[in-house]
Scaffold this active site. Structure first.
Site, PDB file in Angstrom:
ATOM      1  N   LEU A  64       0.835  -1.204   0.000  1.00  0.00           N
ATOM      2  CA  LEU A  64       0.000   0.000   0.000  1.00  0.00           C
ATOM      3  C   LEU A  64       0.871   1.256   0.000  1.00  0.00           C
ATOM      4  O   LEU A  64       2.035   1.201   0.380  1.00  0.00           O
ATOM      5  CB  LEU A  64      -0.895  -0.030   1.245  1.00  0.00           C
ATOM      6  CG  LEU A  64      -1.801  -1.270   1.308  1.00  0.00           C
ATOM      7  CD1 LEU A  64      -2.360  -1.468   2.713  1.00  0.00           C
ATOM      8  CD2 LEU A  64      -2.933  -1.144   0.290  1.00  0.00           C
ATOM      9  N   PRO A  65       0.298   2.404  -0.412  1.00  0.00           N
ATOM     10  CA  PRO A  65       1.145   3.592  -0.552  1.00  0.00           C
ATOM     11  C   PRO A  65       1.765   4.110   0.745  1.00  0.00           C
ATOM     12  O   PRO A  65       2.969   4.356   0.792  1.00  0.00           O
ATOM     13  CB  PRO A  65       0.186   4.638  -1.152  1.00  0.00           C
ATOM     14  CG  PRO A  65      -0.894   3.845  -1.815  1.00  0.00           C
ATOM     15  CD  PRO A  65      -1.043   2.594  -0.991  1.00  0.00           C
ATOM     16  N   THR A  95       6.245   0.790   1.881  1.00  0.00           N
ATOM     17  CA  THR A  95       7.270   1.621   2.522  1.00  0.00           C
ATOM     18  C   THR A  95       6.555   2.610   3.430  1.00  0.00           C
ATOM     19  O   THR A  95       5.864   3.515   2.944  1.00  0.00           O
ATOM     20  CB  THR A  95       8.100   2.391   1.479  1.00  0.00           C
ATOM     21  OG1 THR A  95       8.639   1.467   0.549  1.00  0.00           O
ATOM     22  CG2 THR A  95       9.224   3.161   2.149  1.00  0.00           C
ATOM     23  N   LYS A 170      14.950   0.456   4.443  1.00  0.00           N
ATOM     24  CA  LYS A 170      14.365   0.888   3.163  1.00  0.00           C
ATOM     25  C   LYS A 170      14.382   2.413   3.024  1.00  0.00           C
ATOM     26  O   LYS A 170      14.717   2.965   1.971  1.00  0.00           O
ATOM     27  CB  LYS A 170      12.929   0.346   3.074  1.00  0.00           C
ATOM     28  CG  LYS A 170      12.071   0.949   1.984  1.00  0.00           C
ATOM     29  CD  LYS A 170      12.601   0.645   0.599  1.00  0.00           C
ATOM     30  CE  LYS A 170      11.796   1.395  -0.451  1.00  0.00           C
ATOM     31  NZ  LYS A 170      12.386   1.277  -1.785  1.00  0.00           N
ATOM     32  N   LYS A 245       7.054  11.313   0.122  1.00  0.00           N
ATOM     33  CA  LYS A 245       6.664  10.652   1.396  1.00  0.00           C
ATOM     34  C   LYS A 245       7.889  10.010   2.047  1.00  0.00           C
ATOM     35  O   LYS A 245       8.143  10.203   3.236  1.00  0.00           O
ATOM     36  CB  LYS A 245       5.607   9.578   1.086  1.00  0.00           C
ATOM     37  CG  LYS A 245       5.321   8.621   2.228  1.00  0.00           C
ATOM     38  CD  LYS A 245       4.801   7.256   1.750  1.00  0.00           C
ATOM     39  CE  LYS A 245       5.740   6.544   0.840  1.00  0.00           C
ATOM     40  NZ  LYS A 245       5.619   5.105   0.683  1.00  0.00           N
TER      41      LYS A 245
END
Ligand code: NAD
Length: 300
Positions: A64-65, A95, A170, A245
């Site tokens: 998911l975003p 992420t 990440k 983001k």
């Protein structure tokens, strides 16, 4: 084994396709009807909610975003927490903020539902080829159980530490790749302004100390790398909105630990500007499009 796969976007779609090519079947859910349709076209069954998918799957994967989307899919109305039986293993490959991973894991654990974070690197090319790097936070025994499914998605699976540690790794990676892309775009704009052929400049840098993954795989100048998003009208790929983001999360993490960050803060604003210029849902290499020189009559 049936995988409950939630989030069938630019990354989720090829990841799901690779699972279905192996010994796995899948039940899919996405809030966007077109995305769910794409999953069904690949051979997945459709679920009407994350809860329904989680109830039907032996293992849950989410892609998911953002942190907000992950909280909604796991803990919101009709969420995974409602449908997953005690003992089920959930793998979040999005992420997101590591503190969200830990909060979601803690709430699931209260119902004996297990959770690991396993964000990825390698872009849609790596997702399609099944060669993603996967960085895992969580219990080693849970990773061992997840490994066959993860091996269908990626070729480098690295256990980083406890829950949230995969996300920590990440986000540090994207601080580097997001910054490198802006540096590459700036370098090529300056080189072009001095009349240097971008192909020749690429050949030079590829053999020099400035060589970087983003130039090799996500070259911002169209026509240099056939498989790069720039060579297909900057179709994503990895979107500036997502990179903004990730860099925002990197800057927040630095603030929390009192680490000075100059490059990440500046580069995050470049991706925000890309959004303001209407490029937020193109590929992140599209920042090259607006890093153009001013007119010759502008004062130097
Ligand atoms: P995307 O926007 O293409 O896909 C996300 C999907 O999630 C969409 O189909 C959306 O409708 C769905 N979604 C959103 N909220 C939902 C919810 N509550 N329930 C169900 N579905 C929901 O994004 P993407 O490029 O696939 O990226 C997914 C994640 O992977 C992000 O966290 C991103 O940072 C990360 N990532 C992306 C890339 C890349 O190259 N695109 C590479 C590595 C990591």
């Amino acid at each position: 084994m049936t995988i409950a796969f939630i989030g069938i976007g630019n990354m989720g779609r090829p990841m799901l396709a690779n699972l279905l090519k192996r010994e796995f079947s899948a039940v899919a859910y996405d809030i966007a009807p077109a995305a769910l349709e794409a999953a069904a076209a690949l051979g997945a069954a459709r679920a009407a909610s994350p809860a329904e998918a989680a109830a039907a799957g032996d293992l849950v994967i989410t892609m998911l975003p953002s942190s907000t989307n992950v909280e909604a899919a796991y803990l919101g109305p009709g969420g995974i927490i409602v449908g997953a039986a005690a003992g089920k293993l959930c793998i979040d490959m999005s992420t997101i903020d590591p503190s969200t991973s830990r909060r979601v894991a803690a709430q699931l654990n209260e119902r004996a539902i297990r959770y690991i974070d396993a964000p990825v690197s390698g872009g849609i090319g790596g997702a399609a080829a099944g060669t993603l790097a996967i960085m895992v936070g969580g219990d080693a025994a849970d990773l061992a159980e997840a490994r066959p499914a993860l091996a269908a998605i990626g070729s480098n699976i690295i256990h980083v530490g406890g829950i949230g540690a995969g996300e920590v790794a990440k986000l540090r990676n994207n601080l580097i790749s997001g910054s490198a892309l802006v540096a590459v775009a700036e370098a090529f704009r300056i080189g072009e302004a001095f009349g240097v052929d971008p192909q020749i400049l690429t050949d030079v840098i590829a053999k020099s100390s400035g060589a970087t993954w983003v130039m090799e795989h996500a070259h911002p100048v169209p026509g240099i790398v056939d498989t790069a998003a720039s060579s297909r009208q900057y179709a994503p790929g990895f979107m500036p909105d997502l990179m903004a983001k990730d860099l925002g999360l990197a800057v927040s993490a630095a603030r929390e630990k009192r680490v000075p960050v100059v490059v990440a803060s500046a580069v995050q604003q470049v991706y925000r500007m890309a959004s303001s210029h209407g490029l937020g849902r193109e590929d992140f290499s599209s920042v090259y499009k607006f890093l153009t020189p001013s007119g010759d009559d502008a004062p130097v």
